[in-house]
Scaffold this motif. Structure first.
Motif, mmCIF file in Angstrom:
data_model
loop_
_atom_site.group_PDB
_atom_site.id
_atom_site.type_symbol
_atom_site.label_atom_id
_atom_site.label_comp_id
_atom_site.label_asym_id
_atom_site.label_seq_id
_atom_site.Cartn_x
_atom_site.Cartn_y
_atom_site.Cartn_z
ATOM 1 N N PRO A 75 0.298 -1.380 -5.820
ATOM 2 C CA PRO A 75 0.677 -0.310 -6.757
ATOM 3 C C PRO A 75 0.083 -0.493 -8.155
ATOM 4 O O PRO A 75 0.007 0.467 -8.928
ATOM 5 N N ASN A 76 -0.362 -1.717 -8.478
ATOM 6 C CA ASN A 76 -0.982 -1.920 -9.791
ATOM 7 C C ASN A 76 -2.236 -1.064 -9.969
ATOM 8 O O ASN A 76 -2.550 -0.647 -11.084
ATOM 9 N N VAL A 77 -2.939 -0.833 -8.875
ATOM 10 C CA VAL A 77 -4.165 -0.016 -8.939
ATOM 11 C C VAL A 77 -3.835 1.385 -9.455
ATOM 12 O O VAL A 77 -4.533 1.937 -10.307
ATOM 13 N N ILE A 78 -2.754 1.938 -8.940
ATOM 14 C CA ILE A 78 -2.369 3.297 -9.334
ATOM 15 C C ILE A 78 -1.739 3.279 -10.734
ATOM 16 O O ILE A 78 -2.017 4.155 -11.570
ATOM 17 N N ALA A 79 -0.920 2.263 -10.997
ATOM 18 C CA ALA A 79 -0.266 2.169 -12.314
ATOM 19 C C ALA A 79 -1.304 2.084 -13.436
ATOM 20 O O ALA A 79 -1.118 2.643 -14.517
ATOM 21 N N TRP A 80 -2.405 1.426 -13.163
ATOM 22 C CA TRP A 80 -3.496 1.300 -14.146
ATOM 23 C C TRP A 80 -4.028 2.676 -14.565
ATOM 24 O O TRP A 80 -4.335 2.916 -15.730
ATOM 25 N N LEU A 81 -4.131 3.579 -13.588
ATOM 26 C CA LEU A 81 -4.648 4.919 -13.897
ATOM 27 C C LEU A 81 -3.658 5.691 -14.767
ATOM 28 O O LEU A 81 -4.039 6.545 -15.556
ATOM 29 N N VAL B 240 -21.445 0.171 -9.807
ATOM 30 C CA VAL B 240 -20.381 1.124 -10.162
ATOM 31 C C VAL B 240 -19.369 0.388 -11.056
ATOM 32 O O VAL B 240 -19.068 -0.783 -10.800
ATOM 33 N N PRO B 241 -18.823 1.033 -12.097
ATOM 34 C CA PRO B 241 -17.769 0.365 -12.872
ATOM 35 C C PRO B 241 -16.586 0.000 -11.970
ATOM 36 O O PRO B 241 -16.079 0.852 -11.234
ATOM 37 N N ILE B 242 -16.201 -1.290 -12.025
ATOM 38 C CA ILE B 242 -15.099 -1.776 -11.178
ATOM 39 C C ILE B 242 -13.992 -2.324 -12.063
ATOM 40 O O ILE B 242 -14.256 -3.066 -13.011
ATOM 41 N N THR B 243 -12.761 -1.943 -11.747
ATOM 42 C CA THR B 243 -11.601 -2.620 -12.326
ATOM 43 C C THR B 243 -10.897 -3.300 -11.175
ATOM 44 O O THR B 243 -10.584 -2.654 -10.164
ATOM 45 N N MET B 244 -10.686 -4.625 -11.305
ATOM 46 C CA MET B 244 -10.074 -5.340 -10.176
ATOM 47 C C MET B 244 -8.722 -5.942 -10.554
ATOM 48 O O MET B 244 -8.536 -6.445 -11.668
ATOM 49 N N VAL C 226 -11.331 1.274 -8.622
ATOM 50 C CA VAL C 226 -10.208 0.423 -9.038
ATOM 51 C C VAL C 226 -9.678 -0.198 -7.749
ATOM 52 O O VAL C 226 -9.343 0.532 -6.802
ATOM 53 N N LEU C 227 -9.646 -1.520 -7.698
ATOM 54 C CA LEU C 227 -9.306 -2.151 -6.423
ATOM 55 C C LEU C 227 -8.348 -3.318 -6.593
ATOM 56 O O LEU C 227 -8.282 -3.951 -7.642
ATOM 57 N N MET C 228 -7.590 -3.578 -5.515
ATOM 58 C CA MET C 228 -6.800 -4.804 -5.459
ATOM 59 C C MET C 228 -7.598 -5.782 -4.627
ATOM 60 O O MET C 228 -7.942 -5.495 -3.464
ATOM 61 N N GLY C 229 -7.867 -6.946 -5.208
ATOM 62 C CA GLY C 229 -8.583 -7.953 -4.444
ATOM 63 C C GLY C 229 -8.984 -9.125 -5.304
ATOM 64 O O GLY C 229 -9.076 -9.012 -6.519
ATOM 65 N N ASP D 268 0.850 -1.200 0.000
ATOM 66 C CA ASP D 268 0.000 0.000 0.000
ATOM 67 C C ASP D 268 0.883 1.248 0.000
ATOM 68 O O ASP D 268 0.599 2.230 -0.693
ATOM 69 N N ALA D 269 1.951 1.194 0.817
ATOM 70 C CA ALA D 269 2.852 2.351 0.929
ATOM 71 C C ALA D 269 3.455 2.686 -0.425
ATOM 72 O O ALA D 269 3.496 3.860 -0.832
ATOM 73 N N VAL D 270 3.878 1.671 -1.163
ATOM 74 C CA VAL D 270 4.484 1.917 -2.481
ATOM 75 C C VAL D 270 3.421 2.479 -3.442
ATOM 76 O O VAL D 270 3.704 3.368 -4.256
ATOM 77 N N ALA D 271 2.191 2.005 -3.298
ATOM 78 C CA ALA D 271 1.105 2.534 -4.142
ATOM 79 C C ALA D 271 0.874 4.019 -3.850
ATOM 80 O O ALA D 271 0.697 4.831 -4.775
ATOM 81 N N ILE D 272 0.886 4.373 -2.580
ATOM 82 C CA ILE D 272 0.677 5.788 -2.211
ATOM 83 C C ILE D 272 1.828 6.635 -2.752
ATOM 84 O O ILE D 272 1.614 7.717 -3.307
ATOM 85 N N LEU D 273 3.054 6.126 -2.640
ATOM 86 C CA LEU D 273 4.211 6.876 -3.171
ATOM 87 C C LEU D 273 4.072 7.062 -4.675
ATOM 88 O O LEU D 273 4.355 8.137 -5.202
ATOM 89 N N LEU D 274 3.633 6.026 -5.370
ATOM 90 C CA LEU D 274 3.457 6.134 -6.822
ATOM 91 C C LEU D 274 2.429 7.218 -7.157
ATOM 92 O O LEU D 274 2.643 8.028 -8.067
ATOM 93 N N ALA D 275 1.339 7.253 -6.404
ATOM 94 C CA ALA D 275 0.311 8.272 -6.660
ATOM 95 C C ALA D 275 0.853 9.671 -6.375
ATOM 96 O O ALA D 275 0.649 10.601 -7.166
ATOM 97 N N LEU D 276 1.569 9.809 -5.268
ATOM 98 C CA LEU D 276 2.062 11.144 -4.893
ATOM 99 C C LEU D 276 3.192 11.611 -5.808
ATOM 100 O O LEU D 276 3.460 12.801 -5.909
#
Ligand code: BDR
Ligand code: CA
Length: 315
Positions: free
Chosen positions: A245-251, A186-190, A151-154, A17-25
């Motif tokens: 981080p895949n969730v953020i990379a997708w965007l 709601v449109p979901i990307t998983m 967009v979710l990881m799960g 999660d931390a790496v995902a947040i860093l990628l977004a920021l």
């Protein structure tokens, strides 16, 4: 550049999660309206604190962080200290955050944001159990048609589960919340284990973060060192799967991924398969297609993106 895409990150840090947040920021294409913490990998008192630690690490103490659900809707909380360590961010030496936690409840922040921002302009990025999102939908159903995308990881299908043979952690922890969200329309990307297990933190990739020489690069490498050790033993691979981080990379770069628009239902009745994502990959039912199920990625492209964006964070 176009106006940045507005997102809320709902999360339970967790090294990945931390790496995902860093990628977004580190990505100017995204505007993080807020980060909402949920109980998951570790209890809420730690996940909300970890969110603030990561914002400060990225040099972004201005990002509002909110505390949300302390436990799942129906079941007892299950945590994952065996994967993430006692704090959730075991690995590097990290100081306690000094930036404040927002007073507002995360669920209220989510509702207020979707009711006040123009319809279909805010994307929800969910990196943990779906409790906060389900609570927001229950509290104010009018937000549902206003959410641009979730967009979710799960979940997992061909790859099986990682917490039980049938279930992936985020869905297993709060299957009732997951069911509420997957049935909301709601449109979901998983991003299930089927794709995240292909995003391995190989030694060479981890060293690229360390060799940045910046504090954030070194901390990223140390987070992945810890996270990786557990999964390497479990899967017998060079490196462990880097999920969130895949969730953020997708965007940022959807062209890195391929998948299929299918029906996904969540098991909430059977104790044996609790939290299983029953994915109709082959289209053998008439059930409505409610999720884009991502199954493959360009792993090199994904890590190049991570290195580029985390490398752009100055601290
Ligand atoms: C998911 O569970 C957590 O351990 C990770 O942070 C990720 O969100 C993987 O199953
Ligand atoms: Ca997570």
């Amino acid at each position: 550049m176009n106006n940045p895409r507005k997102i809320i990150i709902d999360t339970d840090p967790g090294q990945d999660d931390a790496v995902a947040i860093l990628l977004a920021l580190g990505s100017p294409e995204l505007e993080v309206l807020g980060i909402t913490a949920v109980a998951g990998n570790v209890p809420l008192a730690l996940t909300q604190k970890n969110c603030r630690i990561i914002c400060e690490l990225a040099g972004r103490p201005d990002i509002p962080v909110y505390s949300g659900a302390i436990r799942p809707l129906v079941r007892e909380l299950v945590t994952a200290e065996n994967v993430h360590g006692k704090t959730g961010l075991n690995g590097p030496e990290l100081s306690d955050p000094t930036m404040p936690l927002q007073a507002q409840y995360a669920v209220d922040f989510i509702v207020e944001t979707f009711m006040s921002e123009p319809e279909n302009t805010v994307t929800l990025c969910v990196l943990g159990p779906l409790t906060n999102i389900a609570l927001a939908m229950i509290r104010e159903p009018k937000i549902i048609p206003r959410i641009a995308e979730i967009v979710l990881m799960g979940g997992g299908c061909f790859e099986g589960g990682n917490v039980t043979p049938a279930a992936e952690f985020n869905i297993y922890v709060d299957p009732h919340a997951a069911k509420t969200v997957f049935n909301a329309g709601v449109p979901i990307t998983m991003f299930p284990l089927d794709v995240t297990h292909k995003a391995l933190t190989t030694r060479k990739r981890v060293e690229e973060f360390r060799s940045m020489g910046t504090n954030v690069g070194i901390v990223t490498a140390e987070l992945l060192d810890f996270f990786e050790r557990f999964d390497e033993e479990k899967y017998g691979t060079d490196g462990g799967p880097l999920h969130d981080p895949n969730v953020i990379a997708w965007l940022l770069k959807p062209e890195l991924y391929t998948g299929r628009h299918i029906n996904v239902e969540i098991e909430t009745a059977s104790e044996l398969t609790m939290g299983m994502t029953v994915a109709d990959w082959w289209g053998v039912t008439d059930r409505p297609k409610n999720a884009f199920f991502v199954r493959d990625l360009d792993a090199e492209g994904f890590y190049n993106l991570l290195v580029e964006r985390i490398g752009a964070l100055c601290p």
